[in-house]
Motif scaffolding. Structure first.
Motif, PDB file in Angstrom:
ATOM      1  N   GLY A   1       4.887   8.552  -6.109  1.00  0.00           N
ATOM      2  CA  GLY A   1       5.106   9.928  -5.649  1.00  0.00           C
ATOM      3  C   GLY A   1       3.839  10.620  -5.160  1.00  0.00           C
ATOM      4  O   GLY A   1       3.902  11.680  -4.541  1.00  0.00           O
ATOM      5  N   LYS A   2       2.687  10.026  -5.424  1.00  0.00           N
ATOM      6  CA  LYS A   2       1.417  10.653  -5.004  1.00  0.00           C
ATOM      7  C   LYS A   2       0.941  10.062  -3.675  1.00  0.00           C
ATOM      8  O   LYS A   2       1.113   8.867  -3.423  1.00  0.00           O
ATOM      9  N   LEU A   3       0.315  10.914  -2.848  1.00  0.00           N
ATOM     10  CA  LEU A   3      -0.250  10.414  -1.590  1.00  0.00           C
ATOM     11  C   LEU A   3      -1.468   9.553  -1.884  1.00  0.00           C
ATOM     12  O   LEU A   3      -2.305   9.920  -2.723  1.00  0.00           O
ATOM     13  N   VAL A   4      -1.573   8.414  -1.194  1.00  0.00           N
ATOM     14  CA  VAL A   4      -2.719   7.515  -1.373  1.00  0.00           C
ATOM     15  C   VAL A   4      -3.173   7.017  -0.003  1.00  0.00           C
ATOM     16  O   VAL A   4      -2.470   7.184   0.995  1.00  0.00           O
ATOM     17  N   THR A   5      -4.332   6.384   0.030  1.00  0.00           N
ATOM     18  CA  THR A   5      -4.766   5.669   1.242  1.00  0.00           C
ATOM     19  C   THR A   5      -5.316   4.312   0.817  1.00  0.00           C
ATOM     20  O   THR A   5      -5.859   4.178  -0.282  1.00  0.00           O
ATOM     21  N   HIS A   6      -5.135   3.338   1.700  1.00  0.00           N
ATOM     22  CA  HIS A   6      -5.673   1.997   1.445  1.00  0.00           C
ATOM     23  C   HIS A   6      -6.278   1.474   2.746  1.00  0.00           C
ATOM     24  O   HIS A   6      -5.739   1.764   3.828  1.00  0.00           O
ATOM     25  N   PRO A   7      -7.338   0.652   2.648  1.00  0.00           N
ATOM     26  CA  PRO A   7      -7.878   0.049   3.873  1.00  0.00           C
ATOM     27  C   PRO A   7      -6.811  -0.824   4.540  1.00  0.00           C
ATOM     28  O   PRO A   7      -6.047  -1.510   3.842  1.00  0.00           O
TER      29      PRO A   7
ATOM     30  N   GLY B   1     -12.603  12.321   9.501  1.00  0.00           N
ATOM     31  CA  GLY B   1     -13.582  11.268   9.752  1.00  0.00           C
ATOM     32  C   GLY B   1     -13.282   9.926   9.113  1.00  0.00           C
ATOM     33  O   GLY B   1     -14.093   9.004   9.191  1.00  0.00           O
ATOM     34  N   PHE B   2     -12.098   9.775   8.489  1.00  0.00           N
ATOM     35  CA  PHE B   2     -11.751   8.477   7.899  1.00  0.00           C
ATOM     36  C   PHE B   2     -11.150   7.568   8.971  1.00  0.00           C
ATOM     37  O   PHE B   2     -10.534   8.038   9.918  1.00  0.00           O
ATOM     38  N   SER B   3     -11.317   6.259   8.762  1.00  0.00           N
ATOM     39  CA  SER B   3     -10.784   5.306   9.743  1.00  0.00           C
ATOM     40  C   SER B   3     -10.469   3.972   9.077  1.00  0.00           C
ATOM     41  O   SER B   3     -10.966   3.673   7.985  1.00  0.00           O
ATOM     42  N   GLY B   4      -9.642   3.166   9.759  1.00  0.00           N
ATOM     43  CA  GLY B   4      -9.340   1.818   9.271  1.00  0.00           C
ATOM     44  C   GLY B   4      -8.495   1.816   8.015  1.00  0.00           C
ATOM     45  O   GLY B   4      -8.552   0.873   7.231  1.00  0.00           O
ATOM     46  N   GLU B   5      -7.685   2.867   7.838  1.00  0.00           N
ATOM     47  CA  GLU B   5      -6.873   2.940   6.620  1.00  0.00           C
ATOM     48  C   GLU B   5      -5.428   3.311   6.939  1.00  0.00           C
ATOM     49  O   GLU B   5      -5.110   3.741   8.047  1.00  0.00           O
ATOM     50  N   MET B   6      -4.579   3.122   5.913  1.00  0.00           N
ATOM     51  CA  MET B   6      -3.176   3.535   6.042  1.00  0.00           C
ATOM     52  C   MET B   6      -2.861   4.508   4.921  1.00  0.00           C
ATOM     53  O   MET B   6      -3.301   4.315   3.785  1.00  0.00           O
ATOM     54  N   VAL B   7      -2.096   5.530   5.237  1.00  0.00           N
ATOM     55  CA  VAL B   7      -1.657   6.456   4.194  1.00  0.00           C
ATOM     56  C   VAL B   7      -0.348   5.925   3.591  1.00  0.00           C
ATOM     57  O   VAL B   7       0.396   5.203   4.244  1.00  0.00           O
ATOM     58  N   GLY B   8      -0.111   6.269   2.339  1.00  0.00           N
ATOM     59  CA  GLY B   8       1.113   5.814   1.687  1.00  0.00           C
ATOM     60  C   GLY B   8       1.422   6.668   0.485  1.00  0.00           C
ATOM     61  O   GLY B   8       0.726   7.672   0.221  1.00  0.00           O
TER      62      GLY B   8
ATOM     63  N   GLY C   1       0.805  -1.222   0.000  1.00  0.00           N
ATOM     64  CA  GLY C   1       0.000   0.000   0.000  1.00  0.00           C
ATOM     65  C   GLY C   1       0.830   1.261   0.000  1.00  0.00           C
ATOM     66  O   GLY C   1       0.279   2.360  -0.022  1.00  0.00           O
ATOM     67  N   SER C   2       2.151   1.138   0.049  1.00  0.00           N
ATOM     68  CA  SER C   2       3.017   2.310  -0.058  1.00  0.00           C
ATOM     69  C   SER C   2       4.327   1.880  -0.714  1.00  0.00           C
ATOM     70  O   SER C   2       4.891   0.842  -0.347  1.00  0.00           O
ATOM     71  N   ASP C   3       4.786   2.668  -1.663  1.00  0.00           N
ATOM     72  CA  ASP C   3       6.066   2.336  -2.305  1.00  0.00           C
ATOM     73  C   ASP C   3       7.199   2.359  -1.288  1.00  0.00           C
ATOM     74  O   ASP C   3       8.170   1.628  -1.420  1.00  0.00           O
ATOM     75  N   PHE C   4       7.054   3.226  -0.300  1.00  0.00           N
ATOM     76  CA  PHE C   4       8.119   3.356   0.709  1.00  0.00           C
ATOM     77  C   PHE C   4       7.539   3.462   2.105  1.00  0.00           C
ATOM     78  O   PHE C   4       6.498   4.087   2.299  1.00  0.00           O
ATOM     79  N   SER C   5       8.223   2.849   3.063  1.00  0.00           N
ATOM     80  CA  SER C   5       7.872   3.088   4.466  1.00  0.00           C
ATOM     81  C   SER C   5       8.979   3.969   5.062  1.00  0.00           C
ATOM     82  O   SER C   5      10.137   3.942   4.601  1.00  0.00           O
ATOM     83  N   ILE C   6       8.603   4.726   6.077  1.00  0.00           N
ATOM     84  CA  ILE C   6       9.534   5.692   6.671  1.00  0.00           C
ATOM     85  C   ILE C   6      10.736   4.951   7.297  1.00  0.00           C
ATOM     86  O   ILE C   6      10.538   4.041   8.107  1.00  0.00           O
TER      87      ILE C   6
ATOM     88  N   ALA D   1       8.044  11.393   5.600  1.00  0.00           N
ATOM     89  CA  ALA D   1       7.404  11.398   6.923  1.00  0.00           C
ATOM     90  C   ALA D   1       6.496  12.607   7.101  1.00  0.00           C
ATOM     91  O   ALA D   1       5.395  12.491   7.657  1.00  0.00           O
ATOM     92  N   LEU D   2       6.944  13.763   6.627  1.00  0.00           N
ATOM     93  CA  LEU D   2       6.125  14.975   6.773  1.00  0.00           C
ATOM     94  C   LEU D   2       4.837  14.846   5.973  1.00  0.00           C
ATOM     95  O   LEU D   2       3.745  15.165   6.463  1.00  0.00           O
ATOM     96  N   ARG D   3       4.972  14.347   4.745  1.00  0.00           N
ATOM     97  CA  ARG D   3       3.774  14.230   3.892  1.00  0.00           C
ATOM     98  C   ARG D   3       2.795  13.207   4.473  1.00  0.00           C
ATOM     99  O   ARG D   3       1.595  13.455   4.568  1.00  0.00           O
ATOM    100  N   LEU D   4       3.336  12.048   4.886  1.00  0.00           N
ATOM    101  CA  LEU D   4       2.452  10.999   5.415  1.00  0.00           C
ATOM    102  C   LEU D   4       1.841  11.419   6.753  1.00  0.00           C
ATOM    103  O   LEU D   4       0.663  11.155   7.017  1.00  0.00           O
ATOM    104  N   GLY D   5       2.642  12.077   7.587  1.00  0.00           N
ATOM    105  CA  GLY D   5       2.146  12.499   8.900  1.00  0.00           C
ATOM    106  C   GLY D   5       1.005  13.493   8.777  1.00  0.00           C
ATOM    107  O   GLY D   5      -0.051  13.355   9.418  1.00  0.00           O
ATOM    108  N   ALA D   6       1.192  14.501   7.935  1.00  0.00           N
ATOM    109  CA  ALA D   6       0.152  15.524   7.769  1.00  0.00           C
ATOM    110  C   ALA D   6      -1.099  14.906   7.133  1.00  0.00           C
ATOM    111  O   ALA D   6      -2.230  15.202   7.540  1.00  0.00           O
ATOM    112  N   HIS D   7      -0.865  14.023   6.163  1.00  0.00           N
ATOM    113  CA  HIS D   7      -2.000  13.381   5.479  1.00  0.00           C
ATOM    114  C   HIS D   7      -2.807  12.519   6.466  1.00  0.00           C
ATOM    115  O   HIS D   7      -4.048  12.555   6.477  1.00  0.00           O
ATOM    116  N   ALA D   8      -2.100  11.771   7.292  1.00  0.00           N
ATOM    117  CA  ALA D   8      -2.779  10.894   8.262  1.00  0.00           C
ATOM    118  C   ALA D   8      -3.617  11.716   9.238  1.00  0.00           C
ATOM    119  O   ALA D   8      -4.783  11.383   9.528  1.00  0.00           O
TER     120      ALA D   8
END
Ligand code: F6P
Length: 320
Positions: A290-296, A279-286, A133-138, A265-272
């Protein structure tokens, strides 16, 4: 939402602090308070909490480790432990939780979401880069660069003494770190758990390289594929070449994060923070291309991340 919670959990990774800073400042910017819990899930259970202000996350963007500390909690794996954690969160009027960590930490987040309908958003933080769900983890990029720096140094002495060096890198059951490090260090071979390998074939190719005049080599071994000491012994016995081994170990988890990891980390942190507060829940940001995404989280945790076989092939192609 008036207040969200924040934890870093599981193995620490460089860039977690930058993510903590981003979550706190993005939330405060929207008028939402942040309660940090120390020591991951264990701290939520034991109620080690901290009302975090903007100043608390000042000057940490360049620091390795995590100011929230971390742990691997056995208690949280029990239903009683999770119930106690949710009770503590609710008592502090925490309305949602951002979880920064790897597979185990995100599994915990999914449990809170499914068992208690407690709002959670995950951020992939692990040097292993094994989270779907993410090309890279922090932390991955920093860990790779730390290992690379060590291998570059080892190559100098390997060359001077005409030795084979076997270097073991972390990655748990995966070879993402090993593969990236092998490519970037120009290693002669790499062993990863995802692909079968033959030590005899590696010995043969070392002998062939030797006849062509190559007198020193680097073999990168993922910790999940083999023990570097065993590989070194095998090579020494089957080639007659002098060999040494080195286990890089936990040094790969420390140090100042690279620019890549800080920005990630800054992009994922702010996005999360924004997703949770919206109001979103049960998902991970990634990030994806190069684009921000979310997946359940259910998708993230049931999908295996696979290594790129072309990259593996490239290690062989380059080892002439
Ligand atoms: O998941 C990160 C990681 O560093 C793995 O690469 C490694 O196998 C494991 O954690 C080591 O865990 P510990 O710090 O508990 O020894």
């Amino acid at each position: 939402m008036k207040r969200i919670g924040l934890i870093t959990s599981g193995g620490d990774s460089p860039g977690m602090n930058a993510a903590v800073r981003a979550v706190v400042r993005a939330a405060l910017g929207r008028g939402v308070r942040v309660t940090g819990f120390l020591h991951g899930w264990q701290g939520v259970i034991e109620d080690e909490h901290w009302d975090m202000g903007s100043k608390d996350v000042g000057g940490i963007i360049d620091e390795g480790g995590t100011i929230l500390r971390t742990a691997r909690s056995k208690a949280f794996r029990t239903p009683e432990g999770r119930a106690l954690a949710v009770e503590n969160l609710r008592r502090h009027e925490v309305e949602g939780l951002v979880v920064i960590g790897g597979d185990g930490s995100l599994t915990g987040a999914k449990a809170l979401h499914e068992e208690f309908s407690f709002p959670v958003v995950g951020i992939p933080g692990s040097i292993d880069n094994d989270i779907s769900g993410s090309d890279f983890s922090i932390g991955f990029d920093t860990a790779v660069n730390t290992a690379l720096d060590a291998i570059d140094k080892v190559r100098d002495t390997a060359y001077s003494h005409e030795r084979v060096f076997v270097i073991e890198v972390m990655g748990r059951a995966n070879g993402f770190i090993a593969l990236e490090v092998a490519l970037s260090s120009g290693a002669e071979a790499v062993l990863i758990p995802e692909m079968p390998y033959s030590l005899l074939e590696i010995c043969e190719s070392l002998k062939q390289m030797h006849t062509r005049g190559k007198r020193s080599s680097i073999i990168v071994v993922a910790e999940g594929a083999a023990r570097a000491s065993d590989v070194k012994d095998f090579i020494q016995v089957n080639t007659g070449f002098e060999a040494r081994y080195l286990v890089l170990g936990h040094m790969q988890r420390g140090g100042s994060p690279t620019a890549f990891d800080r920005v990630l980390a800054l992009r994922l942190g702010a996005h999360a923070a924004n997703r949770l507060i919206s109001g979103f829940s049960g998902e991970m940001v990634g990030v994806d291309g190069g684009k921000l995404v979310t997946h359940p989280l259910s998708y993230v945790l049931s999908t295996e991340r696979t290594v790129d076989p072309d990259k593996l092939l490239l290690v062989d192609v380059m080892a002439l």
